[in-house]
Every structure is written in structure tokens, then in C-alpha cells.
Design a protein around this motif. Sequence first.
Motif, PDB file in Angstrom:
ATOM      1  N   ILE A 295       0.833  -1.206   0.000  1.00 43.77           N
ATOM      2  CA  ILE A 295       0.000   0.000   0.000  1.00 43.77           C
ATOM      3  C   ILE A 295       0.869   1.259   0.000  1.00 43.77           C
ATOM      4  O   ILE A 295       0.560   2.252  -0.663  1.00 43.77           O
ATOM      5  N   GLY A 296       1.987   1.204   0.723  1.00 44.01           N
ATOM      6  CA  GLY A 296       2.883   2.348   0.776  1.00 44.01           C
ATOM      7  C   GLY A 296       3.530   2.691  -0.558  1.00 44.01           C
ATOM      8  O   GLY A 296       3.947   3.839  -0.777  1.00 44.01           O
ATOM      9  N   LYS A 297       3.628   1.712  -1.447  1.00 48.17           N
ATOM     10  CA  LYS A 297       4.252   1.940  -2.747  1.00 48.17           C
ATOM     11  C   LYS A 297       3.271   2.382  -3.824  1.00 48.17           C
ATOM     12  O   LYS A 297       3.683   2.761  -4.926  1.00 48.17           O
ATOM     13  N   LEU A 298       1.976   2.342  -3.528  1.00 50.45           N
ATOM     14  CA  LEU A 298       0.994   2.811  -4.498  1.00 50.45           C
ATOM     15  C   LEU A 298       1.135   4.319  -4.682  1.00 50.45           C
ATOM     16  O   LEU A 298       1.349   5.056  -3.719  1.00 50.45           O
ATOM     17  N   GLU A 299       0.992   4.766  -5.908  1.00 50.30           N
ATOM     18  CA  GLU A 299       1.147   6.186  -6.199  1.00 50.30           C
ATOM     19  C   GLU A 299      -0.186   6.853  -6.560  1.00 50.30           C
ATOM     20  O   GLU A 299      -0.496   7.940  -6.077  1.00 50.30           O
ATOM     21  N   LYS A 300      -0.966   6.220  -7.400  1.00 49.33           N
ATOM     22  CA  LYS A 300      -2.233   6.809  -7.841  1.00 49.33           C
ATOM     23  C   LYS A 300      -3.381   6.431  -6.905  1.00 49.33           C
ATOM     24  O   LYS A 300      -4.233   7.248  -6.589  1.00 49.33           O
ATOM     25  N   ILE A 301      -3.386   5.190  -6.469  1.00 50.00           N
ATOM     26  CA  ILE A 301      -4.453   4.691  -5.589  1.00 50.00           C
ATOM     27  C   ILE A 301      -4.127   5.069  -4.151  1.00 50.00           C
ATOM     28  O   ILE A 301      -3.006   4.860  -3.688  1.00 50.00           O
ATOM     29  N   VAL A 302      -5.111   5.613  -3.437  1.00 48.74           N
ATOM     30  CA  VAL A 302      -4.881   6.005  -2.044  1.00 48.74           C
ATOM     31  C   VAL A 302      -5.676   5.097  -1.105  1.00 48.74           C
ATOM     32  O   VAL A 302      -6.754   4.618  -1.464  1.00 48.74           O
ATOM     33  N   PRO A 303      -5.147   4.831   0.099  1.00 46.65           N
ATOM     34  CA  PRO A 303      -5.898   4.056   1.084  1.00 46.65           C
ATOM     35  C   PRO A 303      -6.968   4.924   1.758  1.00 46.65           C
ATOM     36  O   PRO A 303      -6.689   6.045   2.176  1.00 46.65           O
ATOM     37  N   ALA A 304      -8.176   4.408   1.856  1.00 47.44           N
ATOM     38  CA  ALA A 304      -9.275   5.141   2.496  1.00 47.44           C
ATOM     39  C   ALA A 304     -10.353   4.157   2.907  1.00 47.44           C
ATOM     40  O   ALA A 304     -10.623   3.184   2.198  1.00 47.44           O
ATOM     41  N   ASN A 305     -10.992   4.449   4.021  1.00 50.67           N
ATOM     42  CA  ASN A 305     -12.012   3.566   4.579  1.00 50.67           C
ATOM     43  C   ASN A 305     -13.383   3.909   4.008  1.00 50.67           C
ATOM     44  O   ASN A 305     -14.310   4.280   4.726  1.00 50.67           O
ATOM     45  N   THR A 306     -13.512   3.784   2.690  1.00 52.71           N
ATOM     46  CA  THR A 306     -14.786   4.058   2.024  1.00 52.71           C
ATOM     47  C   THR A 306     -14.780   3.361   0.678  1.00 52.71           C
ATOM     48  O   THR A 306     -13.826   2.662   0.317  1.00 52.71           O
ATOM     49  N   GLU A 347     -11.372   6.277 -13.590  1.00 54.77           N
ATOM     50  CA  GLU A 347     -10.138   6.591 -14.292  1.00 54.77           C
ATOM     51  C   GLU A 347      -9.876   5.580 -15.417  1.00 54.77           C
ATOM     52  O   GLU A 347     -10.619   4.611 -15.580  1.00 54.77           O
ATOM     53  N   ASP A 348      -8.776   5.799 -16.125  1.00 56.84           N
ATOM     54  CA  ASP A 348      -8.302   4.820 -17.103  1.00 56.84           C
ATOM     55  C   ASP A 348      -7.903   3.555 -16.334  1.00 56.84           C
ATOM     56  O   ASP A 348      -7.019   3.596 -15.484  1.00 56.84           O
ATOM     57  N   PRO A 349      -8.546   2.424 -16.592  1.00 56.67           N
ATOM     58  CA  PRO A 349      -8.228   1.205 -15.826  1.00 56.67           C
ATOM     59  C   PRO A 349      -6.782   0.749 -15.992  1.00 56.67           C
ATOM     60  O   PRO A 349      -6.219   0.123 -15.094  1.00 56.67           O
ATOM     61  N   ASP A 350      -6.170   1.064 -17.133  1.00 57.48           N
ATOM     62  CA  ASP A 350      -4.770   0.684 -17.336  1.00 57.48           C
ATOM     63  C   ASP A 350      -3.867   1.356 -16.306  1.00 57.48           C
ATOM     64  O   ASP A 350      -2.880   0.760 -15.854  1.00 57.48           O
ATOM     65  N   GLU A 351      -4.188   2.601 -15.942  1.00 62.63           N
ATOM     66  CA  GLU A 351      -3.389   3.306 -14.934  1.00 62.63           C
ATOM     67  C   GLU A 351      -3.482   2.618 -13.577  1.00 62.63           C
ATOM     68  O   GLU A 351      -2.506   2.542 -12.829  1.00 62.63           O
ATOM     69  N   ILE A 352      -4.665   2.119 -13.248  1.00 65.92           N
ATOM     70  CA  ILE A 352      -4.867   1.439 -11.963  1.00 65.92           C
ATOM     71  C   ILE A 352      -4.095   0.124 -11.938  1.00 65.92           C
ATOM     72  O   ILE A 352      -3.415  -0.206 -10.950  1.00 65.92           O
ATOM     73  N   VAL A 353      -4.177  -0.638 -13.016  1.00 63.51           N
ATOM     74  CA  VAL A 353      -3.456  -1.912 -13.094  1.00 63.51           C
ATOM     75  C   VAL A 353      -1.950  -1.669 -13.018  1.00 63.51           C
ATOM     76  O   VAL A 353      -1.229  -2.386 -12.300  1.00 63.51           O
ATOM     77  N   ARG A 354      -1.461  -0.664 -13.721  1.00 63.62           N
ATOM     78  CA  ARG A 354      -0.022  -0.358 -13.687  1.00 63.62           C
ATOM     79  C   ARG A 354       0.425   0.017 -12.281  1.00 63.62           C
ATOM     80  O   ARG A 354       1.502  -0.399 -11.829  1.00 63.62           O
ATOM     81  N   ASP A 355      -0.392   0.792 -11.583  1.00 65.15           N
ATOM     82  CA  ASP A 355      -0.037   1.217 -10.225  1.00 65.15           C
ATOM     83  C   ASP A 355       0.071   0.007  -9.300  1.00 65.15           C
ATOM     84  O   ASP A 355       1.015  -0.110  -8.507  1.00 65.15           O
ATOM     85  N   ILE A 356      -0.882  -0.909  -9.390  1.00 69.69           N
ATOM     86  CA  ILE A 356      -0.863  -2.110  -8.543  1.00 69.69           C
ATOM     87  C   ILE A 356       0.313  -3.000  -8.900  1.00 69.69           C
ATOM     88  O   ILE A 356       1.045  -3.482  -8.023  1.00 69.69           O
ATOM     89  N   ASN A 357       0.510  -3.236 -10.192  1.00 68.61           N
ATOM     90  CA  ASN A 357       1.617  -4.103 -10.621  1.00 68.61           C
ATOM     91  C   ASN A 357       2.973  -3.527 -10.215  1.00 68.61           C
ATOM     92  O   ASN A 357       3.862  -4.266  -9.782  1.00 68.61           O
ATOM     93  N   ARG A 358       3.136  -2.232 -10.360  1.00 62.80           N
ATOM     94  CA  ARG A 358       4.400  -1.596  -9.983  1.00 62.80           C
ATOM     95  C   ARG A 358       4.656  -1.747  -8.483  1.00 62.80           C
ATOM     96  O   ARG A 358       5.766  -2.083  -8.047  1.00 62.80           O
ATOM     97  N   ALA A 359       3.619  -1.519  -7.681  1.00 61.71           N
ATOM     98  CA  ALA A 359       3.767  -1.627  -6.223  1.00 61.71           C
ATOM     99  C   ALA A 359       4.063  -3.059  -5.797  1.00 61.71           C
ATOM    100  O   ALA A 359       4.816  -3.291  -4.843  1.00 61.71           O
ATOM    101  N   LEU A 360       3.495  -4.033  -6.485  1.00 68.41           N
ATOM    102  CA  LEU A 360       3.724  -5.432  -6.132  1.00 68.41           C
ATOM    103  C   LEU A 360       5.075  -5.934  -6.608  1.00 68.41           C
ATOM    104  O   LEU A 360       5.723  -6.752  -5.932  1.00 68.41           O
ATOM    105  N   ASN A 361       5.503  -5.475  -7.759  1.00 72.39           N
ATOM    106  CA  ASN A 361       6.697  -6.031  -8.381  1.00 72.39           C
ATOM    107  C   ASN A 361       7.963  -5.257  -8.049  1.00 72.39           C
ATOM    108  O   ASN A 361       9.056  -5.673  -8.404  1.00 72.39           O
ATOM    109  N   ASP A 362       7.815  -4.131  -7.354  1.00 70.19           N
ATOM    110  CA  ASP A 362       8.976  -3.295  -7.010  1.00 70.19           C
ATOM    111  C   ASP A 362       9.948  -4.075  -6.132  1.00 70.19           C
ATOM    112  O   ASP A 362       9.535  -4.663  -5.139  1.00 70.19           O
TER     113      ASP A 362
END
Length: 362
Positions: A295-306, A347-362
Amino acid sequence: MTSNRAYAAPLTYPIYQTSSYIVPEGQKYRYSREYNPTVENLGIKIKEMEGAEDYNVFSSGMGAITTTLLSLSKPGDRILTHLDTFARSYHFIRDFMGKWGIKPDIANPGTENIINGIKKGTGIVFIESVTNPILRVNDISTISEKCHDVGAILVVDSTVPTPYNVKSLKLGADIVVHSSSKFIAGHNNVISGLAAGRNDLMEKIDAMRRTLGTSLDPNSAFLTENGMKTLEIRMEKINSNAMEIAAELQKNPEISRVIYPGLPEHPDHEIAKKYMKGYSGIVCFKVKTDPEKFIGKLEKIVPANTMGGTETVISTPASMSHRSLTSEELNVLGVDSTFMRLSVGIEDPDEIVRDINRALND
């Protein structure tokens, strides 16, 4: 009532920021805790959207749930719900209502378990159409048949799919409730709740709402109704985005499981295909890596309780929305610290997938 046309017919329905009304002209409304034209305008919209006989509007989704259940229950009654509901709903039924002599029965996840829990003497069955957080899709039609066989009232929380994706009343529910703070309002800028259903039940709920004071203020009603205007176009995009994201996440070796009703391997996929227009905007998945670092490595997606806004956000139910459940209860749900709940935006779903993949694969 089907219309409450405002003075001079404004294009946007106005905010009636008043506590009371001059009589006799304002006798219908009397006092804004009881009735307010702006709030009524929102109620008419959910009534039309759900194809309901009547409606009620509340200060929050939990206000809608608690007021509804209290107005239809009395000591000695039995109420059934399932473990995989929103934790506040679960605790209200099991702990609060239990203290007042109302007997709670808790079913494990899944339609079959819910049906097996309904018995002679069950007065209310409270379910979520798509459950939060594990996304089981309950068969409202089948459950309603069993409810009506034993004389139980079926209350369905349809916050996750919204009326755009599921018409709960048409499937047999007596009442449908929503946390309209989420997808219905859709912009993370308001707290509100809605209920719609049978007229005789709505009258009881309305009397309880006016007494408890769980009424919505006109400013929040204005914001909710304003967001509701774009519900259809938002949900079309969110449905599409979520389906694409869920499919893409399955390809990442750092994700052990993806949960989404639109995926063929989902346990309730056939129910979802039969009753849902789209599979809505929540995608859950389990990560193999350290969840906090991910979660700390995500850039576009933010953590929120909603959930339910135009922006994609992520949460960890075990430490956020369902933190009050015991480890044993979370284990039944299959929820642990690696379990992620992704609320997909527009948003563009590709941006969301890239953000998750980058955070996981870093």
C-alpha cells in the motif's frame, strides 16, 4: 407523492434551508426533522429508481439500517443475518438488538446457509445483495421465497451494486436500503442513507425516523441527489473498469487470489449473471507480499475507509471496515491482512493496473 415542484420551477431543485414552515401553507412539512422539500425530492428519486411504493431518507446508511430494523422489531422476535455483512450492521443486530430481547441468528456466507437459517419464527431477514467485503452474491429471489413462506420480512442492503445493477424489490425484497454515501452519491462528499419498499412498512419506518431523529439535512440531500443524476453513466464506466482490472490482476504472480462476481470462477457467478446488469465496482484480492509495504508503494491509488467514489481507493478490511470482528470470524470470511478491497473509480483502468503491478513487483 410523485412531484414536489419548487416555486418558479428552477432547473436544479433548491436547498430548503429552514427549520420550520409558515402555516397553513407549510402545514405539510411543519418541521424539517419530519419533512423537508429538498429531502423529499431525493426520496422521490430513489422511489422511482427502485420501483417502490414509498421511501424514507436518513442521515447515513447505518441510520437507514438501524431505524428500519428497530421499527419492525420487538422483544422476542428473531432476526437473521449473515456473517459477511458490513461489520457495523452485524454488531448492531447481534449485540445491540440482542440486548433488547431480539434474538439474532447468524448464518455463514452464501445463499444456501442463509436459507437454512430461515425458520418458523424468523421475523426479519437482513442480507446484502453483494456482500462486503467478500463479494458473495446472494440469490434474493430464492431467499425471498423462503422468507415469505415463514412470514418473514426481507430487508436487502444493496449499497454495493446500487439500483443500476440490481433491482432488489423486483426480485422479492420487501425493503431495500442503501448507504447512498457510496456509489449513489458517488463523489465522497456526503453522508446519507435511503430506504424504499412496501408502503405499510415505510409508514412504520417513517414514524421511527421522525422520533429517533435520523433524518437527513437538506444540504446533504442536495449533494446526494446531485450525484445520483450521473449514477447510470458512472456505474457503466465503473462496471467496465472493474471487470477489466479484475481480469488483469489475475495475471500477476504476486496476487494469490482475485475475487469479483464477474469472473467465471467466482462461487456466485451464475447468480450474478442471472440477476445483475453489471458486476459493480468492488474488486478484492490477496497479495503475497507485505501488505503495508504494498500500500505504501501505491502512487495513484490512495488508502481510504470508504468506497463508491469516482476515484479508485483501496482498503484493508481486517484493519479498517471489519476490524471489530474476531480473528475466528475473519478466518471464516477468509479475510486477513493480505486481503485488499479495491473500490474502482472512473479513471483509465490501465493506470490502476499499472499502479498495482508496480507496487507489487517493485
